[in-house]
Scaffold this motif. Structure first.
Motif, mmCIF file in Angstrom:
data_model
loop_
_atom_site.group_PDB
_atom_site.id
_atom_site.type_symbol
_atom_site.label_atom_id
_atom_site.label_comp_id
_atom_site.label_asym_id
_atom_site.label_seq_id
_atom_site.Cartn_x
_atom_site.Cartn_y
_atom_site.Cartn_z
ATOM 1 N N ILE A 101 -57.326 8.845 35.222
ATOM 2 C CA ILE A 101 -56.139 8.439 34.477
ATOM 3 C C ILE A 101 -56.580 7.507 33.292
ATOM 4 C CG2 ILE A 101 -54.235 6.821 34.414
ATOM 5 C CD1 ILE A 101 -53.741 8.161 37.615
ATOM 6 N N ASN A 102 -57.693 6.536 33.556
ATOM 7 C CA ASN A 102 -58.238 5.767 32.783
ATOM 8 C C ASN A 102 -58.826 6.867 31.485
ATOM 9 O OD1 ASN A 102 -59.242 3.476 31.438
ATOM 10 N ND2 ASN A 102 -61.159 3.600 32.501
ATOM 11 N N VAL A 103 -59.628 7.949 31.779
ATOM 12 C CA VAL A 103 -60.101 8.895 30.899
ATOM 13 C C VAL A 103 -58.878 9.439 29.960
ATOM 14 C CG1 VAL A 103 -61.353 10.756 30.700
ATOM 15 C CG2 VAL A 103 -62.034 9.348 32.195
ATOM 16 N N ARG A 104 -57.857 9.749 30.726
ATOM 17 C CA ARG A 104 -56.624 10.192 29.950
ATOM 18 C C ARG A 104 -56.260 9.279 28.935
ATOM 19 N NH1 ARG A 104 -51.563 10.837 33.725
ATOM 20 N NH2 ARG A 104 -52.411 12.469 34.517
ATOM 21 N N GLU A 105 -56.040 8.038 29.255
ATOM 22 C CA GLU A 105 -55.750 7.195 28.173
ATOM 23 C C GLU A 105 -56.743 7.116 27.020
ATOM 24 O OE1 GLU A 105 -55.207 3.069 30.091
ATOM 25 O OE2 GLU A 105 -53.912 4.225 31.487
ATOM 26 N N GLN A 106 -58.039 7.082 27.278
ATOM 27 C CA GLN A 106 -58.871 7.266 26.238
ATOM 28 C C GLN A 106 -58.985 8.263 25.464
ATOM 29 O OE1 GLN A 106 -61.917 5.163 25.983
ATOM 30 N NE2 GLN A 106 -61.572 3.591 27.768
ATOM 31 N N PHE A 107 -58.741 9.542 26.183
ATOM 32 C CA PHE A 107 -58.699 10.776 25.476
ATOM 33 C C PHE A 107 -57.447 10.956 24.408
ATOM 34 C CE2 PHE A 107 -57.714 15.438 25.365
ATOM 35 C CZ PHE A 107 -58.921 15.866 25.011
ATOM 36 N N GLN A 108 -56.333 10.286 25.128
ATOM 37 C CA GLN A 108 -54.972 10.205 24.102
ATOM 38 C C GLN A 108 -55.386 9.516 23.065
ATOM 39 O OE1 GLN A 108 -51.988 11.891 25.010
ATOM 40 N NE2 GLN A 108 -53.141 13.055 26.399
ATOM 41 N N SER A 109 -56.009 8.154 23.280
ATOM 42 C CA SER A 109 -55.903 7.236 22.085
ATOM 43 C C SER A 109 -56.804 7.854 20.992
ATOM 44 C CB SER A 109 -56.247 5.878 22.500
ATOM 45 O OG SER A 109 -57.747 5.900 23.058
ATOM 46 N N ARG A 110 -57.926 8.446 21.518
ATOM 47 C CA ARG A 110 -59.110 8.852 20.626
ATOM 48 C C ARG A 110 -58.903 10.123 19.972
ATOM 49 N NH1 ARG A 110 -65.274 8.598 22.416
ATOM 50 N NH2 ARG A 110 -64.384 6.701 23.796
ATOM 51 N N TRP A 111 -58.220 11.215 20.472
ATOM 52 C CA TRP A 111 -57.995 12.563 20.124
ATOM 53 C C TRP A 111 -56.768 12.900 19.998
ATOM 54 C CZ3 TRP A 111 -62.613 13.042 18.557
ATOM 55 C CH2 TRP A 111 -63.625 12.761 19.192
ATOM 56 N N ARG A 112 -55.883 12.292 20.249
ATOM 57 C CA ARG A 112 -54.384 12.919 20.108
ATOM 58 C C ARG A 112 -53.995 13.412 18.510
ATOM 59 N NH1 ARG A 112 -49.807 11.651 23.691
ATOM 60 N NH2 ARG A 112 -48.089 12.600 22.887
ATOM 61 N N THR A 113 -54.501 12.796 17.614
ATOM 62 C CA THR A 113 -54.116 13.179 16.426
ATOM 63 C C THR A 113 -55.073 14.622 15.958
ATOM 64 O OG1 THR A 113 -54.953 10.975 15.790
ATOM 65 C CG2 THR A 113 -53.196 12.030 14.146
ATOM 66 N N GLU A 114 -56.272 14.251 16.207
ATOM 67 C CA GLU A 114 -57.129 15.412 15.883
ATOM 68 C C GLU A 114 -56.741 16.687 16.609
ATOM 69 O OE1 GLU A 114 -61.613 16.872 16.040
ATOM 70 O OE2 GLU A 114 -61.602 14.674 16.248
ATOM 71 N N LEU A 115 -56.533 16.596 17.839
ATOM 72 C CA LEU A 115 -56.221 17.879 18.415
ATOM 73 C C LEU A 115 -54.902 18.332 18.608
ATOM 74 C CD1 LEU A 115 -58.526 17.013 21.675
ATOM 75 C CD2 LEU A 115 -59.055 18.482 19.749
ATOM 76 N N ALA A 116 -54.078 17.596 17.663
ATOM 77 C CA ALA A 116 -52.468 18.194 17.680
ATOM 78 C C ALA A 116 -52.183 19.531 17.319
ATOM 79 C CB ALA A 116 -51.959 17.470 16.632
ATOM 80 N N GLU A 117 -53.314 20.195 16.626
ATOM 81 C CA GLU A 117 -53.323 21.398 16.438
ATOM 82 C C GLU A 117 -53.369 22.352 17.630
ATOM 83 O OE1 GLU A 117 -56.159 23.056 13.719
ATOM 84 O OE2 GLU A 117 -55.587 21.278 12.277
ATOM 85 N N GLN A 118 -54.333 21.921 18.318
ATOM 86 C CA GLN A 118 -54.634 22.735 19.639
ATOM 87 C C GLN A 118 -54.056 22.446 20.736
ATOM 88 O OE1 GLN A 118 -57.235 21.391 17.756
ATOM 89 N NE2 GLN A 118 -58.402 23.039 16.728
ATOM 90 N N VAL A 119 -53.336 21.433 20.914
ATOM 91 C CA VAL A 119 -52.585 20.724 22.144
ATOM 92 C C VAL A 119 -51.228 20.286 21.869
ATOM 93 C CG1 VAL A 119 -52.945 19.365 24.358
ATOM 94 C CG2 VAL A 119 -54.969 20.205 22.834
ATOM 95 N N GLU A 120 -50.218 20.769 22.673
ATOM 96 C CA GLU A 120 -49.037 19.905 22.545
ATOM 97 C C GLU A 120 -49.143 18.928 23.616
ATOM 98 O OE1 GLU A 120 -44.888 21.736 21.899
ATOM 99 O OE2 GLU A 120 -45.512 22.338 23.789
#
Lengths: 172, 831
Positions: free
Chosen positions: B490-509
């Motif tokens: 869950i901690n990794v999820r938080e990091q993942f979200q904060s780091r990549w949420r914008t960059e991966l917006a194309e690939q992931v909803e």
């Protein structure tokens, strides 16, 4: 397929307000000569099987030599047709909104003779060979019309070539 | 050897204590069987005649006690017999299986698996059942018989002798019939075996049968055995019932003689009527033990035939000793191999290996090349002690290979076949298989099983890391076992979200409680979670009372119905001519199987209007609306206002579930781990967008990066190692199987390695990687014998031998062999 160029512009399909995708696709297809002669009820099926794809500026839609199996209609944006040689590339033509390209791949498993590269953000409507063929088998009378128009397009190209390089254009 | 044991030796050697207990109980039973007879007599003679009530009660009490005791004892005897029989069967199976496992490979090449299976299971279970009663039944019944006979002699010697006279005749006739039965039984076992082989073969070659539509051929094969079995069984039945008939006939001869002679004597006044009646009833009592003896005899014959048939089939000696006879540690070999004039001959005259000689110093590497059929693999297998050799010598550290035990060899040698076998277990278990075997054979101490770091290093060496990682990311964690790990994720999820949420917006909803999800269905959009109970799954929602009530409360019902009607109408009109092709239904919310149902509903709406639809039809319409995925289903669109309404409703749904059905959903909350989803999905916290074909590649790279940073990668890998490979590893590719086999070998690190085209199914990169490992890590440490197909791999070997028709035709090093322009040159250029 993707050549990720650093670009912050989001590549997300544009939103359609109030209309379903099927109807929107249908409108696009009706404006393309190859498809415009098909009765509406049948054309709907093409609209149903089409997919929307989005490319960033600079991204290749397909590469020369790829065995890509789709036909494309440009919905928005523009792209370049490029012929690549070992040491250089030649820019052949510009594709604009509403153009139908790459359609030969719908007829047969061929390798692309040129590359296409988006110059702006591009949105395309695409149809793959399997869908195209399935419909061809289901409604041969419609299929014949499409084939007719597509082959005329190819012949037109051939004619242009023949005028320029008549000696090399002998089948053998 | 277990196959040499006689059937009765099992009874005599096993469960002796229990068997003597059984014996004593039998004696008591016999007593309790005869005792009521005596009581009977006393009740009549003493109690009734002297009108003595006390005596009547006493004798009746004793009578009933004896009857009950006989019953109870019989029960205990039966249980004990069953126990002893099954226990012996259990041991017999274990020992026979251990023996079968030790038989040479050549035995299994001509023995179909079906044969071994039927022998160990069904054929042995008959003798097993029999063995339980093997001692008890004859003893109990003979004793009873003798006791009753004695009692009869005591009543009237002449009549007794007369009524026994028929038994000797019977004893002469029945064995003759039984012999015929036994022969038939033997045939039956053989036919049954052939039949199970035919079935086994058909199943193994099912693709060939389907490919050729050769069903009639296979049916015919089986039919031949079927009809044979039918005839045999019929003849056996005739025989069996003839024995029963003869037995019954002789049994009824008894009373006939008694009536004739007894009647005569009685008329003549030499026998009183009472005695005759008593005698007759005693004679009746003889029948039971006699019948049981007869059954026992038949059972015994049947079991004997089955048992010896099974045992004789497996009556071969293992080629090699399994363990050293004397107490000693297994040899530690250095890896020196000397082969002189080695021949391997099959069927007496076909030479697969012909005078092979070679020398290898410890740590040297030998490549074996040649055309297929040249004996390369056979040579590898002989050196691996998988086949025994006919002539010549194979010396390992100066000791003849034939004389080494399996334990000596497996301790020092590792062998990887071209198509290695992968067991139906986790990847982990498959990788540590060789080490575990050493441990179970007590060659390794408990603590020295390889740890995770060691295993992961080997996994990396053979190029299996990416696969394991993928398996790991696709693992479902167990709520009970992985709580701590889930917290970290869950901690990794938080990091993942904060780091990549914008960059991966194309690939992931990404999940966002305030945003509508276009890549999932309306149901999930409303519930914004994953159902944990069947009644809350999408297909059940229209009939779920709480859910329907909720839709009413949030006034979603009518708008969703509008959507459903729109979808049904559009889809039906679009696809009605295409019902026969599944292809067109892949993008449709109505599956092909339900098309007719919705077609009828649409027709009814046209005729009678929506208001007249039945409840079932309305439910179907609602179900369709709940299935709507905006990104996939082009035939309808969701009004923006409805999207907002659905988002609004999520909060209320959350409340509703908390109040009325807590636990029914795992909601998409950033702080919650979803045990119904894979690790990857959990970190992602969203849906990959389907119109980006390579979306997941990029996502996975980012995810691995992050996991490595957080040093959680090893734990994910561990989850991947727990991947179940399926029967014969059929959830793995050929390359993955070879990698696992190589990992198995490298983990064991023996002093002698034999690789039989062990990298043939690997991609070029992994192959180069393994080759590199052999050249650097293993060189000088382990003697290597590699059968190699691709000649560019053999450059660095110390020795290369080229084989043809079982002989070494060329030997030397790479350059040297090329210069010679012989067979090696030909092989190298013919490719």
């Amino acid at each position: 397929m993707n050549s990720p160029m650093e670009n912050n512009e989001e590549c997300v399909l544009s939103e359609r307000v109030g209309r379903c995708e099927l109807d929107a696709n249908l409108d696009v297809l009706r404006k393309i000569p190859v498809f415009s002669g098909i009765p509406l009820q049948r054309l709907k099926l093409y609209a149903y099987l089409c997919k929307r794809v989005c490319y960033r500026a600079g991204e290749f839609i397909f590469h020369q030599g790829d065995s890509d199996d789709r036909g494309y209609i440009m919905l928005s944006g523009s792209a370049q047709i490029v012929r690549e040689y070992e040491d250089h590339s030649v820019f052949l033509n510009e594709l604009r909104e509403g153009e139908f390209f790459g359609g030969v791949a719908l007829l047969s498993d061929i390798q692309r003779l040129f590359s296409i590269r988006a110059t702006t953000r591009v949105e395309c409507l695409t149809l793959d060979r399997e869908s195209f063929r399935k419909l061809l088998v289901q409604f041969p009378e419609v299929g014949v019309k499409i084939l007719d128009l597509m082959i005329k397009r190819i012949v037109l190209m051939e004619e242009k070539l023949m005028q320029k390089h008549v000696h090399e254009c002998v089948y053998g | 050897m277990v196959t040499k044991k006689s059937l009765f030796s099992w009874v005599l050697e096993r469960c002796r204590g229990l068997q003597s207990a059984l014996f004593i109980m039998i004696l008591f039973t016999v007593f309790f069987r005869v005792f009521p007879l005596e009581m009977q007599k006393r009740i009549v003679n003493i109690a009734i005649q002297s009108r003595n009530l006390n005596a009547l009660f006493t004798y009746c009490g004793l009578y009933i006690t004896a009857v009950v005791m006989a019953g109870v004892l019989k029960y205990i005897i039966n249980v004990l017999q069953g126990y002893i029989g099954q226990k012996i069967l259990y041991e017999m199976r274990d020992q026979l299986y251990a023996h079968i496992l030790s038989l040479p490979l050549s035995f299994f090449r001509r023995t179909p698996p079906g044969m071994v299976i039927s022998s160990l299971t069904s054929e042995l279970s008959g003798p097993g059942d029999f063995l339980g009663s093997a001692l008890a039944v004859p003893v109990i019944n003979l004793l009873t018989l003798i006791t009753f006979a004695g009692y009869m002699v005591y009543l009237n010697p002449l009549l007794a002798v007369l009524s026994f006279a028929i038994y000797p005749v019977e004893i002469l006739i029945i064995p003759v019939l039984q012999k015929r039965y036994n022969r038939l039984n033997q045939d039956r076992i053989n036919v049954t075996r052939s039949m199970s082989n035919a079935i086994g073969e058909a199943i193994t070659g099912m693709h060939e049968i389907h490919g050729n539509a050769s069903y009639p051929i296979e049916n015919k094969k089986l039919d031949a055995f079927g009809s044979m079995l039918f005839r045999l069984r019929h003849r056996m039945n005739k025989n069996k019932f003839l024995v029963k008939f003869i037995n019954n006939f002789f049994q009824s001869l008894g009373p006939f003689i008694l009536f004739l002679v007894g009647g005569y004597l009685s008329i003549k006044g030499r026998l009183d009527l009472g005695a005759l009646v008593a005698f007759l009833s005693a004679y009746e009592k003889l029948y039971d033990p006699w019948k049981e003896l007869m059954d026992y005899y038949q059972d015994f014959q049947d079991s004997r035939v089955r048992y010896y048939q099974v045992m004789s089939y497996f009556d071969y000696a293992p080629e090699f000793q399994l363990k050293p006879e004397e107490q000693r540690e297994p040899y530690q070999l250095q890896g020196k191999i000397e082969i002189t004039d080695l021949d391997y001959v099959v069927d007496n005259d076909i030479r697969i290996l012909d005078q092979i000689s070679l020398d290898l110093q410890p740590g040297e590497q030998l490549a074996v090349v040649g055309f297929s059929g040249s004996g390369k693999s056979t040579l590898a297998m002989v050196i691996g002690q998988l086949y025994s050799y006919s002539r010549g010598h194979v010396l390992m550290d100066g000791m003849e290979l034939k004389t080494l035990t399996k334990l000596d060899v497996s301790h020092n040698l590792g062998y990887v076949a071209q198509h290695p076998f992968i067991f139906d277990d986790t990847i982990m278990e498959n990788i540590i298989y060789a080490c575990k075997s050493l441990q179970l054979n007590q060659l390794l101490e408990e603590e020295s099983l390889p740890d995770r770091a060691q295993i992961l290093r080997v996994v990396d060496e053979v190029g299996l890391s990416d696969d394991i990682l993928r398996f790991g990311l696709n693992t479902l964690l167990d709520i009970n076992a992985h709580g701590v790990f889930a917290e970290k994720l869950i901690n990794v999820r938080e990091q993942f979200q904060s780091r990549w949420r914008t960059e991966l917006a194309e690939q992931v909803e990404f999940f966002d409680v305030e945003k509508f999800l276009n890549y999932t269905n309306v149901a999930e959009n409303i519930t914004f979670g994953h159902p944990n109970r069947e009644t809350w799954e999408l297909e059940q929602l229209p009939t779920n009372k709480i859910f329907r009530q909720f839709l009413e409360e949030t006034s979603l019902t009518s708008e969703l119905s509008d959507l459903g009607v729109e979808m049904a109408t559009q889809t039906v009109s679009l696809l009605e001519d295409l019902k026969d092709d599944q292809f067109f239904f892949e993008m449709s919310p109505i599956p092909r199987s339900e098309f007719d149902l919705y077609s009828t509903i649409v027709e009814r709406i046209g005729k009678v209007g929506r208001d007249q639809l039945s409840r079932k039809e309305l439910d179907a319409i609602l179900k369709l609306a709940l299935r709507y995925i905006p990104a996939n289903h082009k035939m309808a669109t969701l009004p923006k206002a409805l999207e907002f309404k659905i988002i609004e409703a999520r909060h209320e749904f959350f409340q509703k579930i908390s109040d009325h059905a807590p636990g029914a959903f795992t909601f998409y909350q950033p702080s919650e781990y979803f045990y119904t989803h894979t690790i990857m999905e959990n970190i992602l916290f969203g849906h990959p967008k389907a119109d980006h074909p390579r979306a997941m590649e990029k996502v996975q790279t980012r995810m691995v990066e992050l996991l490595r940073e957080q040093s959680l990668l090893d734990e994910v890998m561990e989850a991947g190692l727990a991947f179940q490979v399926g029967s014969m590893g059929d959830r793995l590719s050929g390359g993955q199987k070879q990698k696992i086999a190589l990992a198995r070998l490298f983990l064991k690190k023996p002093h002698i390695l034999i690789l039989d085209e062990a990298t043939a199914s690997l991609d070029n990169r992994s192959q180069a990687r393994v080759q590199d490992l052999l050249r650097t890590e293993m060189k000088g440490k382990s003697t290597l014998i590699a059968v190699v197909h691709r000649l560019e791999l053999v450059k660095d070997y110390d020795q290369i031998i080229v084989m043809k028709a079982g002989k070494i035709v060329e030997a030397g090093q790479y350059e040297e062999l090329l210069l010679r322009k012989g067979l090696f040159y030909e092989l190298a250029h013919g490719e």
